[in-house]
Design a protein around this motif. Structure first.
Motif, mmCIF file in Angstrom:
data_model
loop_
_atom_site.group_PDB
_atom_site.id
_atom_site.type_symbol
_atom_site.label_atom_id
_atom_site.label_comp_id
_atom_site.label_asym_id
_atom_site.label_seq_id
_atom_site.Cartn_x
_atom_site.Cartn_y
_atom_site.Cartn_z
ATOM 1 N N GLU A 39 -5.922 -12.368 -4.303
ATOM 2 C CA GLU A 39 -7.346 -12.622 -4.477
ATOM 3 C C GLU A 39 -8.095 -11.403 -5.019
ATOM 4 O OE1 GLU A 39 -5.664 -13.196 -1.604
ATOM 5 O OE2 GLU A 39 -5.449 -15.356 -1.895
ATOM 6 N N GLN A 40 -7.554 -10.221 -4.826
ATOM 7 C CA GLN A 40 -8.198 -8.995 -5.277
ATOM 8 C C GLN A 40 -7.671 -8.501 -6.623
ATOM 9 O OE1 GLN A 40 -10.850 -7.705 -3.670
ATOM 10 N NE2 GLN A 40 -10.615 -9.514 -2.380
ATOM 11 N N ARG A 41 -6.851 -9.311 -7.292
ATOM 12 C CA ARG A 41 -6.283 -8.876 -8.576
ATOM 13 C C ARG A 41 -7.392 -8.624 -9.592
ATOM 14 N NH1 ARG A 41 -6.778 -13.986 -8.580
ATOM 15 N NH2 ARG A 41 -7.213 -15.204 -10.443
ATOM 16 N N ASP A 42 -7.113 -7.758 -10.517
ATOM 17 C CA ASP A 42 -8.047 -7.506 -11.602
ATOM 18 C C ASP A 42 -8.087 -8.761 -12.471
ATOM 19 O OD1 ASP A 42 -8.962 -6.631 -14.320
ATOM 20 O OD2 ASP A 42 -9.115 -4.713 -13.279
ATOM 21 N N TRP A 43 -9.258 -9.258 -12.762
ATOM 22 C CA TRP A 43 -9.423 -10.513 -13.497
ATOM 23 C C TRP A 43 -8.831 -10.440 -14.896
ATOM 24 C CZ3 TRP A 43 -12.087 -10.606 -18.088
ATOM 25 C CH2 TRP A 43 -12.896 -9.503 -18.358
ATOM 26 N N ARG A 44 -8.607 -9.243 -15.408
ATOM 27 C CA ARG A 44 -8.081 -9.083 -16.763
ATOM 28 C C ARG A 44 -6.563 -9.201 -16.831
ATOM 29 N NH1 ARG A 44 -11.269 -3.561 -17.377
ATOM 30 N NH2 ARG A 44 -10.369 -3.445 -15.307
ATOM 31 N N SER A 45 -5.900 -9.335 -15.696
ATOM 32 C CA SER A 45 -4.444 -9.433 -15.674
ATOM 33 C C SER A 45 -3.976 -10.670 -16.438
ATOM 34 C CB SER A 45 -3.925 -9.518 -14.237
ATOM 35 O OG SER A 45 -4.190 -8.315 -13.555
ATOM 36 N N VAL A 46 -2.952 -10.498 -17.236
ATOM 37 C CA VAL A 46 -2.381 -11.594 -18.011
ATOM 38 C C VAL A 46 -1.553 -12.496 -17.085
ATOM 39 C CG1 VAL A 46 -0.293 -10.329 -18.644
ATOM 40 C CG2 VAL A 46 -1.126 -12.105 -20.151
ATOM 41 N N PHE A 50 3.297 -10.156 -12.575
ATOM 42 C CA PHE A 50 2.785 -8.839 -12.209
ATOM 43 C C PHE A 50 1.281 -8.724 -12.404
ATOM 44 C CE2 PHE A 50 7.186 -8.263 -13.650
ATOM 45 C CZ PHE A 50 7.715 -7.910 -12.432
ATOM 46 N N TYR A 51 0.651 -8.019 -11.484
ATOM 47 C CA TYR A 51 -0.797 -7.785 -11.535
ATOM 48 C C TYR A 51 -1.099 -6.552 -10.695
ATOM 49 C CZ TYR A 51 -0.599 -9.966 -6.923
ATOM 50 O OH TYR A 51 -0.287 -10.265 -5.629
ATOM 51 N N ALA A 52 -2.302 -6.012 -10.881
ATOM 52 C CA ALA A 52 -2.776 -4.911 -10.036
ATOM 53 C C ALA A 52 -4.017 -5.393 -9.299
ATOM 54 C CB ALA A 52 -3.099 -3.688 -10.883
ATOM 55 N N ALA A 53 -4.147 -4.970 -8.046
ATOM 56 C CA ALA A 53 -5.283 -5.359 -7.217
ATOM 57 C C ALA A 53 -5.870 -4.116 -6.566
ATOM 58 C CB ALA A 53 -4.837 -6.360 -6.140
ATOM 59 N N ALA A 96 5.171 2.353 -13.400
ATOM 60 C CA ALA A 96 3.719 2.387 -13.237
ATOM 61 C C ALA A 96 3.332 2.006 -11.812
ATOM 62 C CB ALA A 96 3.056 1.435 -14.239
ATOM 63 N N ALA A 97 3.983 0.996 -11.266
ATOM 64 C CA ALA A 97 3.681 0.554 -9.900
ATOM 65 C C ALA A 97 4.027 1.642 -8.887
ATOM 66 C CB ALA A 97 4.443 -0.730 -9.586
ATOM 67 N N GLU A 98 5.170 2.273 -9.065
ATOM 68 C CA GLU A 98 5.594 3.335 -8.143
ATOM 69 C C GLU A 98 4.657 4.537 -8.208
ATOM 70 O OE1 GLU A 98 8.569 4.016 -6.101
ATOM 71 O OE2 GLU A 98 8.945 1.868 -6.111
ATOM 72 N N CYS A 99 4.100 4.821 -9.371
ATOM 73 C CA CYS A 99 3.236 5.993 -9.537
ATOM 74 C C CYS A 99 1.803 5.748 -9.092
ATOM 75 C CB CYS A 99 3.250 6.433 -11.002
ATOM 76 S SG CYS A 99 4.835 7.105 -11.521
ATOM 77 N N ALA A 104 -0.829 -0.567 -5.570
ATOM 78 C CA ALA A 104 -1.703 -1.717 -5.757
ATOM 79 C C ALA A 104 -1.116 -2.838 -6.610
ATOM 80 C CB ALA A 104 -3.026 -1.264 -6.364
ATOM 81 N N TYR A 105 0.122 -2.718 -7.001
ATOM 82 C CA TYR A 105 0.734 -3.749 -7.840
ATOM 83 C C TYR A 105 1.396 -4.834 -7.004
ATOM 84 C CZ TYR A 105 0.119 -1.156 -12.180
ATOM 85 O OH TYR A 105 -0.415 -0.534 -13.278
ATOM 86 N N GLY A 106 1.410 -6.022 -7.556
ATOM 87 C CA GLY A 106 2.108 -7.143 -6.941
ATOM 88 C C GLY A 106 2.939 -7.862 -7.986
ATOM 89 N N GLY A 107 3.909 -8.639 -7.516
ATOM 90 C CA GLY A 107 4.784 -9.364 -8.429
ATOM 91 C C GLY A 107 4.943 -10.828 -8.070
ATOM 92 N N ASP A 108 4.019 -11.350 -7.286
ATOM 93 C CA ASP A 108 4.106 -12.755 -6.884
ATOM 94 C C ASP A 108 3.121 -13.642 -7.645
ATOM 95 O OD1 ASP A 108 1.823 -11.649 -5.639
ATOM 96 O OD2 ASP A 108 1.934 -13.107 -4.009
ATOM 97 N N GLY A 109 2.661 -13.173 -8.784
ATOM 98 C CA GLY A 109 1.654 -13.911 -9.543
ATOM 99 C C GLY A 109 2.074 -15.300 -9.972
#
Length: 120
Positions: A39-46, A50-53, A96-99, A104-109
């Motif tokens: 729910e907190q993902r960045d709206w610009r995520s494709v 994967f997404y960032a929140a 990128a996720a590890e750094c 803040a990255y997720g992979g259940d999109g």
């Protein structure tokens, strides 16, 4: 066009030395939800797994994955703008996720995207 599932590649990295680093092991399964949730993902995520929140503003994502991560606001919040299509691209995105200091990255999109969300 065929969908290539990057999740097996991500899961195979857990606990293993990261292909882009010397000796450091991947600390977590990046196919899991982001700590702050979908729910907190960045709206610009494709659309894709994967997404960032609520990422921070350290601007580290593009150093690892310039073809997949972008920040385009005054705060430097990261978002995934292109899905990985090869194992090497998954390695870059997990770097990128590890750094990212807050993980803040997720992979259940893929479990959340709907046709309506894609259209939005």
């Amino acid at each position: 066009m065929t969908y290539w599932d990057p999740i097996p590649t991500v899961r195979a990295l857990v606990g293993q030395p990261h292909p882009l680093w010397r000796g450091d092991r991947v600390s977590r399964d990046w196919s899991a939800p982001a700590p702050d949730g979908w729910e907190q993902r960045d709206w610009r995520s494709v659309p894709g797994p994967f997404y960032a929140a609520n990422s921070d503003n350290c601007l580290t994502g593009r150093q690892c994955a310039p073809d997949h991560v972008m920040y385009d606001d005054g705060y430097g919040s990261e978002f995934v703008y292109r899905r990985p299509r090869t194992p090497a691209e998954v390695h870059a995105l997990t770097c990128a996720a590890e750094c990212e200091p807050f993980g803040a990255y997720g992979g259940d999109g893929d479990a959340h995207w709907t046709p309506e969300l894609v259209r939005d």
